[in-house]
Design a protein around this motif. Structure first.
Motif, short mmCIF file in Angstrom:
data_model
loop_
_atom_site.label_atom_id
_atom_site.label_comp_id
_atom_site.label_asym_id
_atom_site.label_seq_id
_atom_site.Cartn_x
_atom_site.Cartn_y
_atom_site.Cartn_z
N TYR A 1 120.02 -3.28 162.26
CA TYR A 1 118.61 -3.05 162.62
C TYR A 1 117.98 -2.03 161.67
N LEU A 2 118.68 -0.91 161.44
CA LEU A 2 118.13 0.14 160.58
C LEU A 2 118.03 -0.33 159.12
N TYR A 3 119.02 -1.08 158.65
CA TYR A 3 118.95 -1.61 157.29
C TYR A 3 117.79 -2.59 157.14
N ALA A 4 117.61 -3.46 158.13
CA ALA A 4 116.51 -4.43 158.08
C ALA A 4 115.17 -3.71 158.13
N LEU A 5 115.05 -2.73 158.99
CA LEU A 5 113.82 -1.96 159.10
C LEU A 5 113.52 -1.25 157.77
N THR A 6 114.55 -0.66 157.18
CA THR A 6 114.39 0.02 155.89
C THR A 6 113.99 -0.98 154.80
N ARG A 7 114.67 -2.12 154.75
CA ARG A 7 114.35 -3.14 153.75
C ARG A 7 112.89 -3.59 153.88
N ASN A 8 112.46 -3.83 155.11
CA ASN A 8 111.08 -4.28 155.33
C ASN A 8 110.07 -3.23 154.90
N ARG A 9 110.35 -1.98 155.20
CA ARG A 9 109.46 -0.89 154.77
C ARG A 9 109.42 -0.80 153.25
N ILE A 10 110.57 -0.96 152.62
CA ILE A 10 110.64 -0.91 151.15
C ILE A 10 109.82 -2.05 150.56
N LEU A 11 109.96 -3.24 151.12
CA LEU A 11 109.19 -4.38 150.63
C LEU A 11 107.68 -4.13 150.78
N ASN A 12 107.30 -3.47 151.87
CA ASN A 12 105.88 -3.11 152.05
C ASN A 12 105.43 -2.15 150.96
N VAL A 13 106.26 -1.16 150.65
CA VAL A 13 105.92 -0.20 149.60
C VAL A 13 105.77 -0.91 148.26
N ILE A 14 106.71 -1.78 147.96
CA ILE A 14 106.65 -2.51 146.69
C ILE A 14 105.40 -3.37 146.62
N ALA A 15 105.08 -4.05 147.73
CA ALA A 15 103.87 -4.89 147.76
C ALA A 15 102.62 -4.04 147.57
N HIS A 16 102.57 -2.88 148.22
CA HIS A 16 101.40 -2.00 148.08
C HIS A 16 101.31 -1.42 146.68
N GLN A 17 102.47 -1.14 146.07
CA GLN A 17 102.45 -0.65 144.69
C GLN A 17 101.87 -1.72 143.77
N LYS A 18 102.25 -2.96 144.03
CA LYS A 18 101.74 -4.06 143.21
C LYS A 18 100.23 -4.21 143.40
N VAL A 19 99.77 -4.11 144.64
CA VAL A 19 98.33 -4.21 144.91
C VAL A 19 97.60 -3.07 144.22
N ARG A 20 98.15 -1.85 144.34
CA ARG A 20 97.53 -0.70 143.69
C ARG A 20 97.50 -0.87 142.18
N THR A 21 98.62 -1.31 141.61
CA THR A 21 98.70 -1.51 140.16
C THR A 21 97.69 -2.56 139.72
N ASN A 22 97.64 -3.66 140.46
CA ASN A 22 96.66 -4.71 140.14
C ASN A 22 95.24 -4.18 140.24
N HIS A 23 94.99 -3.38 141.27
CA HIS A 23 93.65 -2.85 141.46
C HIS A 23 93.29 -1.86 140.34
N ILE A 24 94.21 -1.00 140.00
CA ILE A 24 93.96 -0.03 138.92
C ILE A 24 93.77 -0.76 137.59
N ASP A 25 94.62 -1.77 137.32
CA ASP A 25 94.46 -2.57 136.10
C ASP A 25 93.10 -3.25 136.08
N SER A 26 92.72 -3.77 137.23
CA SER A 26 91.44 -4.45 137.35
C SER A 26 90.28 -3.48 137.10
N LEU A 27 90.40 -2.28 137.67
CA LEU A 27 89.35 -1.27 137.46
C LEU A 27 89.28 -0.85 135.99
#
Length: 193
Positions: free
Chosen positions: A77-103
């Motif tokens: 449970y804890l590993y899955a929860l951690t993995r999901n949170r990490i994937l969220n961080v990675i996705a948000h980093q990608k969105v931020r990077t795309n947004h900054i590149d776009s700006l």
């Protein structure tokens, strides 16, 4: 001297955690923090992101202690929860990077105002999405404050809670949004309101 809680199995600790036992939570934290830290560091390069992920994981574990039903092992449970949170961080980093590149591209090419409006709308949608992901009580309080422009006192009266609770929930919402949106988007969000 070793705590008797350290001798308990994960299932025994979970049963105690479901009753709100802080000692059980502490042992789970001490038992799994180092393991999850190593796991998260393999997937994220930023130590601050790693700490934030683990803080979210253990905060969720504690905040949902009374309602927590785990159909697998605590470790899984804890590993899955951690993995999901990490994937969220990675996705948000990608969105931020795309947004900054776009700006950056927008600023370099001096595009017309319609491009700005499209980006503003995309940012607004991102912000709305993150607000929708806030816990329900926090989201309701935040909405009453930011969109309905009610004072802390008015919100407290409307929801039959203390002004301190209102203030704490709004501060927590802002912290979560700052973490999820990144500094540029968060400042933009504050300026739009």
């Amino acid at each position: 001297m070793e705590s008797p809680y350290n001798l308990l199995t994960d299932n025994e600790l979970l049963a105690l955690l479901n009753k709100g036992d802080e000692n059980a939570f502490s042992v789970i934290y001490e038992r799994y923090w180092p393991l999850l830290l190593r796991h998260a560091k393999r997937m994220l390069s930023d130590d601050e992101d790693v700490r934030d992920v683990l803080q979210e994981v253990f905060s969720k574990l504690w905040n949902q202690a009374f309602d927590l039903e785990i159909n697998t092992t605590l470790a899984s449970y804890l590993y899955a929860l951690t993995r999901n949170r990490i994937l969220n961080v990675i996705a948000h980093q990608k969105v931020r990077t795309n947004h900054i590149d776009s700006l950056s591209s927008f600023m370099e090419n001096e595009q017309v105002a319609t491009d700005y409006l499209v980006r503003e709308r995309q940012l607004s949608l991102l912000i709305e999405k993150e607000i929708a992901l806030l816990p329900e009580k926090m989201r309701v309080i935040f909405d009453l404050s930011r969109n309905k422009h009610l004072s802390y006192k008015e919100i407290a009266q409307k929801l039959s809670i203390s002004e301190n609770t209102v203030k704490k929930q709004i501060n927590n919402a802002l912290k979560i949004l700052r973490l999820k949106l990144g500094l540029v988007a968060f400042i933009t969000f504050l300026l739009l309101k």
